[in-house]
Design an enzyme around this catalytic site. Sequence first.
Site, mmCIF file in Angstrom:
data_model
loop_
_atom_site.group_PDB
_atom_site.id
_atom_site.type_symbol
_atom_site.label_atom_id
_atom_site.label_comp_id
_atom_site.label_asym_id
_atom_site.label_seq_id
_atom_site.Cartn_x
_atom_site.Cartn_y
_atom_site.Cartn_z
ATOM 1 N N GLY A 1 2.450 -3.802 2.340
ATOM 2 C CA GLY A 1 2.176 -3.700 3.772
ATOM 3 C C GLY A 1 0.722 -3.948 4.146
ATOM 4 O O GLY A 1 0.422 -4.443 5.236
ATOM 5 N N GLY B 1 3.308 -0.097 2.632
ATOM 6 C CA GLY B 1 4.068 0.607 3.669
ATOM 7 C C GLY B 1 4.500 1.965 3.156
ATOM 8 O O GLY B 1 4.492 2.219 1.945
ATOM 9 N N GLU C 1 6.596 -5.440 -5.144
ATOM 10 C CA GLU C 1 7.874 -4.960 -4.591
ATOM 11 C C GLU C 1 9.067 -5.066 -5.535
ATOM 12 O O GLU C 1 9.989 -4.248 -5.456
ATOM 13 C CB GLU C 1 8.198 -5.705 -3.284
ATOM 14 C CG GLU C 1 7.295 -5.351 -2.122
ATOM 15 C CD GLU C 1 5.970 -6.107 -2.120
ATOM 16 O OE1 GLU C 1 5.180 -5.876 -1.202
ATOM 17 O OE2 GLU C 1 5.722 -6.914 -3.039
ATOM 18 N N ASP D 1 7.729 -8.920 0.836
ATOM 19 C CA ASP D 1 8.005 -9.192 2.255
ATOM 20 C C ASP D 1 6.705 -9.355 3.045
ATOM 21 O O ASP D 1 5.758 -9.951 2.543
ATOM 22 C CB ASP D 1 8.933 -8.118 2.846
ATOM 23 C CG ASP D 1 8.305 -6.726 2.896
ATOM 24 O OD1 ASP D 1 7.369 -6.443 2.117
ATOM 25 O OD2 ASP D 1 8.757 -5.899 3.710
#
Length: 385
Positions: free
Chosen positions: A145, A97, A168, A176
């Site tokens: 992402g 992301g 992350e 996530d």
Amino acid sequence: MASRLLRPLPRLKPLNRLQVILQHLKKSKHTDSTAEVLLENRGGAGIITLNRPKALNALNFPMIKQIYPQIKTWEQDPETFLIIIKGTGGKAFCAGGDIKAIADAGKVGDRLTQDFFREEYILNNAIGTCKKPYVALIDGITMGGGVGLSVHGHFRVATEKTLFAMPETAIGLFPDVGGGYFLPRLSGKIGYFLALTGFRLKGRDVLKAGIATHFVESEKLPALEKDLIALKSPSTENIADLLNSYHMKSKVNEEKEFVLGEHMEKINSLFSANSMEEIVKNLKQDGSPFAIKQLEAMNKMSPTSLKMSLRQLREGASMSLQEVFTMEYRLSQACMRGHDFYEGVRAVLVDKDQSPRWKPASLEEVSDEFVDDCFKPLGNNDLKL
């Protein structure tokens, strides 16, 4: 015969002409080569092309806002039988992301810190519940992402260029995009290991770990895509058969052992502990070169992120995908309120000194009460799926 051919064609009524033009526009929608994401229909397939090669196809907010409604449209379209997602540039499927934009927004109190995660998880859930077969060609870097755009779909095709990681914890976040769902469901404790260490898997190992469903040589992907597009009204089984046929013919690195194979017994025992402190103690007691290497990796991570991530996976193991996204949205907002995410982005992406100063700086200083707080419902601000 000739005279019949020379007869003038019937004039299209204005409304008909408009319908034809609209139909044409619909078919060639968003194929402007400068767009960050290209959306098009070809044959029986809807094709999503991530088109930010200079940014390794990192996923930003406008891309999310375009992809989601298109998937929903294709799901209802009787002429679309499958969805293919891929990246341009030859280096990455999607490297993650657009984290820097989120950190910048958080510093000035911009809503993007809420909207990005909310809309991203809604998109990830749409992929996970998609009624049409969804084929992700994860050629090149696939992290964060990018994993969310692929792993929840029916089929994930890795190549010898695939580089997978959930890194992350190194930037004060947690794995996530549904990591709380798919990671604890991988064989043994491999998902916990990947989440906490950020370990990178390459090529065929992405398949062996259970993240990809198929392995095909990178150079064969255009032919595979062409064959997928040419399938006539295919069922999920027809698509699986085609992917299997390509997979069976791929011989690259076939004889190579799984990179984690010899360590699986250790991973399964050392990472089965109930707390981060116990995992660290296990690794120290083991003392093998492999254990020491993992300790060194985790020493660089945010202690808060490590504790949050371990609990996320332990709880996610028995949750539905939707419950996981609800939990992860709460965690994302806890990270946005905290210190480590902004410090991690500074150290890794902005100043690039790779020396984050985490607060708290040790696992022992991260209290259970603090971690509990990260998991608390957000009332009206909770994610609604």
